[in-house]
Design a protein around this motif. Sequence first.
Motif, PDB file in Angstrom:
ATOM      1  N   GLN A  90      -5.812   8.343   6.390  1.00 36.22           N
ATOM      2  CA  GLN A  90      -5.157   8.716   5.251  1.00 36.22           C
ATOM      3  C   GLN A  90      -4.734   7.677   4.276  1.00 36.22           C
ATOM      4  N   GLU A  91      -4.330   6.594   4.964  1.00 34.19           N
ATOM      5  CA  GLU A  91      -3.668   5.370   4.319  1.00 34.19           C
ATOM      6  C   GLU A  91      -4.970   4.648   3.621  1.00 34.19           C
ATOM      7  N   ILE A  92      -6.038   4.602   4.292  1.00 34.81           N
ATOM      8  CA  ILE A  92      -7.318   3.856   3.485  1.00 34.81           C
ATOM      9  C   ILE A  92      -7.479   4.931   2.421  1.00 34.81           C
ATOM     10  N   GLU A  93      -7.561   6.118   2.455  1.00 35.15           N
ATOM     11  CA  GLU A  93      -7.949   7.286   1.542  1.00 35.15           C
ATOM     12  C   GLU A  93      -7.078   6.799   0.280  1.00 35.15           C
ATOM     13  N   ARG A  94      -5.567   6.530   0.620  1.00 37.02           N
ATOM     14  CA  ARG A  94      -4.744   6.487  -0.626  1.00 37.02           C
ATOM     15  C   ARG A  94      -5.320   4.972  -1.344  1.00 37.02           C
ATOM     16  N   LEU A  95      -5.491   4.073  -0.633  1.00 37.25           N
ATOM     17  CA  LEU A  95      -5.961   2.709  -1.225  1.00 37.25           C
ATOM     18  C   LEU A  95      -7.471   3.155  -1.919  1.00 37.25           C
ATOM     19  N   ILE A  96      -7.994   3.738  -1.328  1.00 37.92           N
ATOM     20  CA  ILE A  96      -9.582   3.984  -2.267  1.00 37.92           C
ATOM     21  C   ILE A  96      -9.234   4.896  -3.519  1.00 37.92           C
ATOM     22  N   ASP A  97      -8.303   5.751  -3.398  1.00 41.02           N
ATOM     23  CA  ASP A  97      -7.924   6.386  -4.605  1.00 41.02           C
ATOM     24  C   ASP A  97      -7.370   5.415  -5.687  1.00 41.02           C
ATOM     25  N   ASN A  98      -6.438   4.363  -5.086  1.00 44.03           N
ATOM     26  CA  ASN A  98      -5.945   3.475  -6.082  1.00 44.03           C
ATOM     27  C   ASN A  98      -7.156   2.551  -6.642  1.00 44.03           C
ATOM     28  N   SER A 100     -10.222   3.542  -7.071  1.00 45.56           N
ATOM     29  CA  SER A 100     -10.966   4.521  -8.200  1.00 45.56           C
ATOM     30  C   SER A 100      -9.950   4.439  -9.670  1.00 45.56           C
ATOM     31  N   HIS A 101      -8.704   4.633  -9.286  1.00 45.87           N
ATOM     32  CA  HIS A 101      -7.863   4.419 -10.812  1.00 45.87           C
ATOM     33  C   HIS A 101      -7.990   3.355 -11.520  1.00 45.87           C
ATOM     34  N   LEU A 102      -7.959   2.145 -10.546  1.00 44.01           N
ATOM     35  CA  LEU A 102      -8.171   0.534 -11.175  1.00 44.01           C
ATOM     36  C   LEU A 102      -9.417   0.577 -11.945  1.00 44.01           C
ATOM     37  N   ALA A 103     -10.421   0.928 -11.320  1.00 43.80           N
ATOM     38  CA  ALA A 103     -11.746   0.768 -11.598  1.00 43.80           C
ATOM     39  C   ALA A 103     -12.107   1.555 -12.939  1.00 43.80           C
ATOM     40  N   ARG A 110     -10.679  -4.926 -19.093  1.00 41.07           N
ATOM     41  CA  ARG A 110     -10.974  -5.791 -18.252  1.00 41.07           C
ATOM     42  C   ARG A 110      -9.963  -6.907 -18.405  1.00 41.07           C
ATOM     43  N   SER A 111      -9.362  -7.497 -17.223  1.00 47.08           N
ATOM     44  CA  SER A 111      -8.572  -8.502 -17.438  1.00 47.08           C
ATOM     45  C   SER A 111      -8.607  -9.087 -16.032  1.00 47.08           C
ATOM     46  N   ALA A 112      -8.337 -10.460 -15.675  1.00 48.81           N
ATOM     47  CA  ALA A 112      -8.384 -11.217 -14.669  1.00 48.81           C
ATOM     48  C   ALA A 112      -7.437 -10.660 -13.673  1.00 48.81           C
ATOM     49  N   ALA A 113      -6.129 -10.173 -14.238  1.00 51.96           N
ATOM     50  CA  ALA A 113      -5.039  -9.689 -13.534  1.00 51.96           C
ATOM     51  C   ALA A 113      -5.297  -8.371 -12.761  1.00 51.96           C
ATOM     52  N   LEU A 114      -5.959  -7.526 -13.604  1.00 54.70           N
ATOM     53  CA  LEU A 114      -6.505  -6.382 -12.746  1.00 54.70           C
ATOM     54  C   LEU A 114      -7.570  -6.336 -11.792  1.00 54.70           C
ATOM     55  N   CYS A 115      -8.427  -7.438 -12.120  1.00 52.99           N
ATOM     56  CA  CYS A 115      -9.562  -7.778 -11.360  1.00 52.99           C
ATOM     57  C   CYS A 115      -8.689  -8.080  -9.903  1.00 52.99           C
ATOM     58  N   ASP A 116      -7.725  -9.147  -9.948  1.00 53.12           N
ATOM     59  CA  ASP A 116      -7.036  -9.594  -8.676  1.00 53.12           C
ATOM     60  C   ASP A 116      -6.253  -8.468  -8.165  1.00 53.12           C
ATOM     61  N   GLU A 117      -5.728  -7.357  -8.829  1.00 51.91           N
ATOM     62  CA  GLU A 117      -5.007  -6.340  -8.250  1.00 51.91           C
ATOM     63  C   GLU A 117      -6.263  -5.661  -7.417  1.00 51.91           C
TER      64      GLU A 117
END
Length: 453
Positions: A90-98, A100-103, A110-117
């Motif tokens: 479940q925890e990994i699934e939450r990270l994968i959701d994140n 998807s959202h960031l992608a 696009r930004s270098a800050a977003l890329c790092d996140e």
Amino acid sequence: MTRNYPQIIVAKFGGTSVADFDAMSRSATIVLADKAVRLVVLSASAGVTNLLVELSGGLESSVRQDKIDTLRTLQYNIISRLKQPEAIGQEIERLIDNISHLAAMAVDSRSAALCDELVSHGEMMSSLLFVEVLREREVETQWFDARKVIRTDDTFGCAAPEIHTIAELAEKRLRPRIDQALVVTQGFIGSDAAGQTTTLGRGGSDYTASLLAEALQAARVDIWTDVAGIYTTDPRIVPQAKRIDTLSFAEASEMAVCGAKVLHPATLLPAVRKNIPVFVGSSAQPRAGGTLVCRDTQEPPRYRALALRRQQTLLKLTCVNGQPAHRFLAEIFAILSRHDVALDLVTISESSIALILNATGSTSGQAETMTTALLTELSSYSHVEIETGLALVSLIGNALAQAPAMCKEVFADLDTHAVRMICHGASSHALCFLLPAECAESAMKTLHRNLLE
Ligand code: ASP
Ligand code: MG
């Protein structure tokens, strides 16, 4: 008052050492084999960072989904082998959701800050999974967010660590945990003063390990990778390459800068500052030995290793307005400094300067050293010539500057190669020269045979 700390070892595992469940299991066995290993620093599983970097480029929806599916499969191959997969799944699934959202966000902005996140999720996932693998062995293990300690500036993609703050934060936030349990944390990622996620540049996990070793005054850093140590040269180029058992800090730093892809080039800086030996070995063959990089090596041979850096560009600038050389050089260096260009190798003559710019290993891969703005400004002071298709060959060793017959030994058999530039003298540990890319491998083979076999 100085406290006497128990001697700890920081162990870092690279992407292939945590690529899948079996690799993680082997790495866990290595960690548990030595009680002095109290802090584990991890890369993302092999391939994950590349996928995340691609996602940060703002991909079209169906391609994006493919990449995310590939990522998910990589993670589930590990999760499905765990005895208790539910909570971590479940925890990994939450990270994968994140992710998807960031992608999806990256498509519009696009930004270098977003890329790092975004890319930080790779190390997050591998470290969470590795904690589970260790807990299955009934070892008291704590997961730790490296961003609580690795304070950097806000140069996203290639952030500079703030050494003193890291030392303070490590003492306050990390040491107490290490006293209680085995701690697992992420390499590569940090945060700036505002709490935004940053990264140390590609391959930066080695650097994290040595920064934390410095902050905690560790006894040693172990870098576990997919090769059993540092070799005289890349065995893919010269199959006769041999492992080097001990190497000095100066030689190993020179090798890293000159293109040997064993350690992140900044890794040895903290180790040198605190005189902490760095061991490099293979997590797949832990008994095969490795290389110890330390301050003093016994009886150093004159020639130690050869390194190759491909895709080099030579920039030749010739003074056009008859200025004296010292003023011309001052102008050129001022321009390079204003554009924050990392200079690498330089040769200078009366009215010209030839240089190689060092492409930084920025996380997003976006850093372009030779920008139009830079070239325009250089053109106003000089005639600019750019030569591409070159490779840099470096011979690394000890006291090279004092070696009387070195030039004869190095260049005697290279007479068929057109050497474009030679740098020697500033460092007593390296002799570097530029060749047309197509001659570089044969030159490496010849030099290895003559000087290192
Ligand atoms: N995961 C990051 C990279 O692939 C950092 C590292 O592996 O050292 O560059
Ligand atoms: Mg690496």
